[in-house]
Design an enzyme around this catalytic site. Sequence first.
Site, PDB file in Angstrom:
ATOM      1  N   TYR A   1      29.913 -41.838  21.992  1.00 33.17           N
ATOM      2  CA  TYR A   1      31.065 -41.570  22.442  1.00 33.17           C
ATOM      3  C   TYR A   1      31.475 -40.120  22.304  1.00 33.17           C
ATOM      4  O   TYR A   1      31.731 -39.255  23.186  1.00 33.17           O
ATOM      5  CB  TYR A   1      32.218 -42.454  21.856  1.00 33.17           C
ATOM      6  CG  TYR A   1      33.758 -42.115  22.449  1.00 33.17           C
ATOM      7  CD1 TYR A   1      34.005 -42.294  23.843  1.00 33.17           C
ATOM      8  CD2 TYR A   1      34.818 -41.712  21.508  1.00 33.17           C
ATOM      9  CE1 TYR A   1      35.230 -42.001  24.217  1.00 33.17           C
ATOM     10  CE2 TYR A   1      35.967 -41.691  21.858  1.00 33.17           C
ATOM     11  CZ  TYR A   1      36.161 -41.595  23.246  1.00 33.17           C
ATOM     12  OH  TYR A   1      37.555 -41.479  23.898  1.00 33.17           O
TER      13      TYR A   1
ATOM     14  N   LYS B   1      31.516 -36.863  24.630  1.00 36.71           N
ATOM     15  CA  LYS B   1      32.576 -36.222  24.837  1.00 36.71           C
ATOM     16  C   LYS B   1      32.402 -34.592  24.765  1.00 36.71           C
ATOM     17  O   LYS B   1      33.000 -33.684  25.529  1.00 36.71           O
ATOM     18  CB  LYS B   1      33.816 -36.680  24.327  1.00 36.71           C
ATOM     19  CG  LYS B   1      34.263 -37.797  24.724  1.00 36.71           C
ATOM     20  CD  LYS B   1      34.829 -37.969  26.043  1.00 36.71           C
ATOM     21  CE  LYS B   1      35.627 -39.215  26.445  1.00 36.71           C
ATOM     22  NZ  LYS B   1      36.083 -39.204  27.713  1.00 36.71           N
TER      23      LYS B   1
ATOM     24  N   ASP C   1      38.605 -48.066  39.986  1.00 34.00           N
ATOM     25  CA  ASP C   1      37.788 -48.739  38.888  1.00 34.00           C
ATOM     26  C   ASP C   1      36.911 -49.488  39.223  1.00 34.00           C
ATOM     27  O   ASP C   1      36.843 -49.933  40.540  1.00 34.00           O
ATOM     28  CB  ASP C   1      39.066 -49.691  38.073  1.00 34.00           C
ATOM     29  CG  ASP C   1      38.360 -49.803  36.483  1.00 34.00           C
ATOM     30  OD1 ASP C   1      37.556 -50.384  36.294  1.00 34.00           O
ATOM     31  OD2 ASP C   1      39.285 -48.932  35.695  1.00 34.00           O
TER      32      ASP C   1
ATOM     33  N   ILE D   1      45.924 -42.919  21.379  1.00 39.98           N
ATOM     34  CA  ILE D   1      47.172 -43.225  22.068  1.00 39.98           C
ATOM     35  C   ILE D   1      47.573 -44.296  21.855  1.00 39.98           C
ATOM     36  O   ILE D   1      46.947 -45.381  21.956  1.00 39.98           O
ATOM     37  CB  ILE D   1      46.754 -42.804  23.792  1.00 39.98           C
ATOM     38  CG1 ILE D   1      45.903 -41.480  24.003  1.00 39.98           C
ATOM     39  CG2 ILE D   1      48.122 -43.133  24.506  1.00 39.98           C
ATOM     40  CD1 ILE D   1      46.777 -40.513  23.401  1.00 39.98           C
TER      41      ILE D   1
ATOM     42  N   GLN E   1      43.564 -48.278  29.365  1.00 36.51           N
ATOM     43  CA  GLN E   1      44.913 -48.277  28.841  1.00 36.51           C
ATOM     44  C   GLN E   1      45.755 -47.165  29.466  1.00 36.51           C
ATOM     45  O   GLN E   1      47.030 -47.331  29.263  1.00 36.51           O
ATOM     46  CB  GLN E   1      44.544 -47.895  27.204  1.00 36.51           C
ATOM     47  CG  GLN E   1      45.788 -47.639  26.311  1.00 36.51           C
ATOM     48  CD  GLN E   1      45.503 -47.201  25.044  1.00 36.51           C
ATOM     49  OE1 GLN E   1      44.372 -46.885  24.690  1.00 36.51           O
ATOM     50  NE2 GLN E   1      46.546 -47.175  24.268  1.00 36.51           N
TER      51      GLN E   1
ATOM     52  N   GLY F   1      38.222 -44.863  36.627  1.00 37.48           N
ATOM     53  CA  GLY F   1      38.594 -46.005  35.358  1.00 37.48           C
ATOM     54  C   GLY F   1      40.060 -46.081  35.113  1.00 37.48           C
ATOM     55  O   GLY F   1      40.746 -46.078  34.292  1.00 37.48           O
TER      56      GLY F   1
ATOM     57  N   LEU G   1      42.285 -48.515  35.608  1.00 38.75           N
ATOM     58  CA  LEU G   1      42.690 -49.723  34.993  1.00 38.75           C
ATOM     59  C   LEU G   1      42.634 -49.810  33.590  1.00 38.75           C
ATOM     60  O   LEU G   1      43.035 -51.098  33.125  1.00 38.75           O
ATOM     61  CB  LEU G   1      42.023 -50.943  35.757  1.00 38.75           C
ATOM     62  CG  LEU G   1      42.291 -51.139  37.394  1.00 38.75           C
ATOM     63  CD1 LEU G   1      41.565 -52.323  37.851  1.00 38.75           C
ATOM     64  CD2 LEU G   1      43.837 -51.014  37.641  1.00 38.75           C
TER      65      LEU G   1
HETATM   66  N1  LIG Z   1      43.257 -44.280  24.846  1.00 40.91           N
HETATM   67  C1  LIG Z   1      42.865 -43.513  23.798  1.00 40.91           C
HETATM   68  O1  LIG Z   1      43.210 -43.809  22.814  1.00 40.91           O
HETATM   69  C2  LIG Z   1      42.091 -42.249  24.178  1.00 40.91           C
HETATM   70  C3  LIG Z   1      41.973 -41.269  23.226  1.00 40.91           C
HETATM   71  C4  LIG Z   1      41.404 -40.030  23.410  1.00 40.91           C
HETATM   72  C5  LIG Z   1      40.826 -39.855  24.862  1.00 40.91           C
HETATM   73  N2  LIG Z   1      40.636 -40.998  25.717  1.00 40.91           N
HETATM   74  C6  LIG Z   1      39.991 -40.793  26.934  1.00 40.91           C
HETATM   75  O2  LIG Z   1      40.784 -41.177  28.052  1.00 40.91           O
HETATM   76  C7  LIG Z   1      40.217 -41.683  29.125  1.00 40.91           C
HETATM   77  C8  LIG Z   1      40.804 -43.341  29.360  1.00 40.91           C
HETATM   78  O3  LIG Z   1      41.031 -43.743  28.234  1.00 40.91           O
HETATM   79  P1  LIG Z   1      41.526 -45.420  28.241  1.00 40.91           P
HETATM   80  O4  LIG Z   1      42.086 -45.764  26.921  1.00 40.91           O
HETATM   81  O5  LIG Z   1      42.162 -45.529  29.473  1.00 40.91           O
HETATM   82  O6  LIG Z   1      39.989 -46.175  28.385  1.00 40.91           O
HETATM   83  P2  LIG Z   1      39.863 -47.651  28.611  1.00 40.91           P
HETATM   84  O7  LIG Z   1      38.655 -48.045  28.001  1.00 40.91           O
HETATM   85  O8  LIG Z   1      41.103 -48.535  28.421  1.00 40.91           O
HETATM   86  O9  LIG Z   1      39.596 -47.679  30.215  1.00 40.91           O
HETATM   87  C9  LIG Z   1      38.217 -47.149  30.684  1.00 40.91           C
HETATM   88  C10 LIG Z   1      38.150 -47.806  32.040  1.00 40.91           C
HETATM   89  O10 LIG Z   1      36.887 -47.375  32.580  1.00 40.91           O
HETATM   90  C11 LIG Z   1      36.487 -48.318  33.412  1.00 40.91           C
HETATM   91  N3  LIG Z   1      35.127 -48.119  33.594  1.00 40.91           N
HETATM   92  C12 LIG Z   1      34.164 -48.318  32.836  1.00 40.91           C
HETATM   93  N4  LIG Z   1      32.783 -48.263  33.560  1.00 40.91           N
HETATM   94  C13 LIG Z   1      32.939 -47.912  34.726  1.00 40.91           C
HETATM   95  C14 LIG Z   1      32.342 -47.287  35.958  1.00 40.91           C
HETATM   96  N5  LIG Z   1      30.915 -47.420  35.817  1.00 40.91           N
HETATM   97  N6  LIG Z   1      32.913 -46.820  36.782  1.00 40.91           N
HETATM   98  C15 LIG Z   1      34.431 -46.893  37.048  1.00 40.91           C
HETATM   99  N7  LIG Z   1      35.247 -47.193  36.049  1.00 40.91           N
HETATM  100  C16 LIG Z   1      34.585 -47.686  35.020  1.00 40.91           C
HETATM  101  C17 LIG Z   1      36.711 -49.439  32.765  1.00 40.91           C
HETATM  102  O11 LIG Z   1      36.703 -50.547  33.697  1.00 40.91           O
HETATM  103  C18 LIG Z   1      38.088 -49.291  32.323  1.00 40.91           C
HETATM  104  O12 LIG Z   1      39.289 -49.752  33.018  1.00 40.91           O
HETATM  105  C19 LIG Z   1      38.975 -42.096  28.550  1.00 40.91           C
HETATM  106  O13 LIG Z   1      37.800 -41.116  28.973  1.00 40.91           O
HETATM  107  C20 LIG Z   1      38.825 -42.036  26.967  1.00 40.91           C
HETATM  108  O14 LIG Z   1      37.837 -41.428  26.378  1.00 40.91           O
HETATM  109  C21 LIG Z   1      41.605 -42.103  25.444  1.00 40.91           C
HETATM  110  C1  LIG Z   2      40.535 -41.809  19.962  1.00 40.94           C
HETATM  111  C2  LIG Z   2      40.199 -42.162  21.146  1.00 40.94           C
HETATM  112  O1  LIG Z   2      39.145 -41.543  21.579  1.00 40.94           O
HETATM  113  C3  LIG Z   2      39.933 -43.610  21.221  1.00 40.94           C
HETATM  114  N1  LIG Z   2      41.305 -44.383  21.164  1.00 40.94           N
HETATM  115  C4  LIG Z   2      38.988 -44.418  20.318  1.00 40.94           C
HETATM  116  O2  LIG Z   2      39.234 -44.754  19.263  1.00 40.94           O
HETATM  117  O3  LIG Z   2      37.775 -44.547  20.724  1.00 40.94           O
END
Ligand SMILES: NC(=O)c1ccc[n+]([C@@H]2O[C@H](COP(=O)([O-])OP(=O)(O)OC[C@H]3O[C@@H](n4cnc5c(N)ncnc54)[C@H](O)[C@@H]3O)[C@@H](O)[C@H]2O)c1
Ligand SMILES: C[C@@H](O)[C@H](N)C(=O)O
Length: 623
Positions: free
Chosen positions: A233, A237, A126, A263, A104, A100, A102
């Site tokens: 979600y 988790k 991805d 984030i 954020q 995953g 690509l």
């Molecule tokens: N961004 C945040 O604020 C935040 C906060 C807490 C936790 N997280 C965790 O960090 C991780 C990354 O977050 P993010 O913000 O980059 O998420 P995002 O949603 O921006 O990216 C998720 C990626 O997963 C890919 N994806 C979806 N289905 C897929 C599949 N079947 N096979 C392979 N890839 C697939 C998507 O194409 C996407 O690029 C996640 O697990 C998220 O839960 C993020």
């Molecule tokens: C907090 C975190 O997991 C994500 N940015 C969401 O809001 O879903």
Amino acid sequence: MEIASLGGFPAVQFCVSLAPEMFSRSVNIFLSSSGTSMPVIRTLSKVAKQALLSTPGCGCQPLTVAVRNISFSPRQVTSDASFHSVSFSETDHPKVLITGGLGQLGVGLAKLLRKRFGKNNVILSDIRKPPSSVFHSGPFIYSDILDYKNLREIVVNNRITWLVHYSALLSAVGEANVALARSVNITGLHNILDIAAEHGLRLFVPSTIGAFGPTSPRNPTPDLCVQRPRTIYGVSKVHAELMGEYYHHRYGLDFRCLRYPGIISADSMPGGGTTDYAVQIFHDAIKSGKFECNLKPDTRLPMMYIDDCLRATLEVMEAPTETLSMRTYNINAMSFTPEELAQELQKQMPELEVTYDVDHVRQAIADSWPMNFDDSNARKDWGWKHDYDLPELVQVKFLVSVHVSDSDSLSAARRKLKWSVDPRNSAWSNDDSKFGQKMLERMGWSKGKGLGRSEQGSTEHIKVKVKNNNCGLGTSASHEDNWIAHQDDFNELLAQLNSCHGQNNQLTSTEPQPEEQKGFSLEEKSKTSRKRVHYMKFTKGKDLSSRTETDLNCIFGKRGRSAREQEQETNSSDSQDEAEKTSSPAPTELDTESITKTVTSTLSMQEYFAQRMAQLKKARVDS
Ligand SMILES: NC(=O)c1ccc[n+]([C@@H]2O[C@H](COP(=O)([O-])OP(=O)(O)OC[C@H]3O[C@@H](n4cnc5c(N)ncnc54)[C@H](O)[C@@H]3O)[C@@H](O)[C@H]2O)c1
Ligand SMILES: C[C@@H](O)[C@H](N)C(=O)O
């Protein structure tokens, strides 16, 4: 011991039944056809010894067991996983796969890890197509985490030792696609766990503030407390945290997990979460000076700047095992409300207008999440310390380069913008002591007046305008929002068509229409259109009433008559014309039945045309 063969490779399966109530433990060892048998035998005896010595369920020692199966299956784990995976010694660089990647966070993490371990040691993966900047910045590979065999192949072929599992559907998107979220976030995680355990990988899975629910303490939320989230979600988790820890205790998997706050990234857009507003506000502020927030102004949530988040990830992955008293840690940096963020931003951009239009799904999610995180265990165990609080975060977002994307941060080429702290130049206009203002005042100008002898000039100071394209200076054509204008035109046209032919019309069709409600006329519309070509090409072209008989014959494929025939007919039928005119339809009211001529023939098309040509030729020769 039984010997089986799989895909051309001999496989030796060794099963030890410990007790009737215990399931059979099996260990599969794959040998390449050129492999020698001695190391296998040695390993077999080692595994057998370990299997016999370890007591299942003690929770202290990793066990040597099949993860999913009793009999032969590719999805198996050994406690001696390093035997058929690449062992990673502390002196080597790890070989990292980011799933995953690509989203954020993935691209930023790859950048950080590549700096540390070398470009080719970090593979992004991805299911989406990477933008060319990402594709050319280091190894990228397609990988769907739901495709277990493909994942396994990637891990084996690339000698992966660390797996960072970022693929997921985030909170808001997950609620809108529960079945998909369940599959990606839960089934996908199972694949990852099995592969990581089977190949002795160090596995990082991020968790989130969303792993807590309304019954958890909210301010602050400690590492260990009630976790009853209300989103798919969050549920997925908590499942990931528990499964990872279970695999760690049961199979010795080196599972590491951080619960990230929301984030805030510098140059990548969020993927559909509840905390997305805190990223979007920066982009909208810079783009339009306005922001509409989908959470209430007093919604307090834990947040973190991306640099802190990625550094924490690297730090916990590198932390010596003995420093980790737990496998899942909260990490924290700041906590703020939309109102507080807006106020901090307005210090840099006083004109920023923030309005609120609450999205009830997101609001309900946010209301069930922690307001503040207690991350004392991370600070104590492996020395976690954040760098960015709210003021630094806001400063840095204005001072660093901001990559602005069109609609999707990754699908379009990114454009780099340099922003000054004061893009609207308001510092100049608000500062009465500036030389330029003083000079103007001495010449009789005062605030609000126009420049020039008769004050006909500009009443406002010059503002910085971003030139974010390759067009010449002063070009006013905007292509960016053209589609919106087209969309508006199209909607207007649809509305007009509806009012003319739509339901309303049908319902009231028996009632006489007032003169002014005659309805929409495409002809009138296109006649008044500036684009006359529209009228000529489309409207007039379809109006058959103005066509001559010869034209109509051509249009409908009716055979034309010779001038002689026409003349003869005119003479002979002159007398009948008057009478016919009264009874037959007007030439404009076309009787399509009489125009359409259907010929049934047993001939093929070629034969038919050959015959017709011969007849025509003969007729010409005869005449
Ligand atoms: N961004 C945040 O604020 C935040 C906060 C807490 C936790 N997280 C965790 O960090 C991780 C990354 O977050 P993010 O913000 O980059 O998420 P995002 O949603 O921006 O990216 C998720 C990626 O997963 C890919 N994806 C979806 N289905 C897929 C599949 N079947 N096979 C392979 N890839 C697939 C998507 O194409 C996407 O690029 C996640 O697990 C998220 O839960 C993020
Ligand atoms: C907090 C975190 O997991 C994500 N940015 C969401 O809001 O879903």
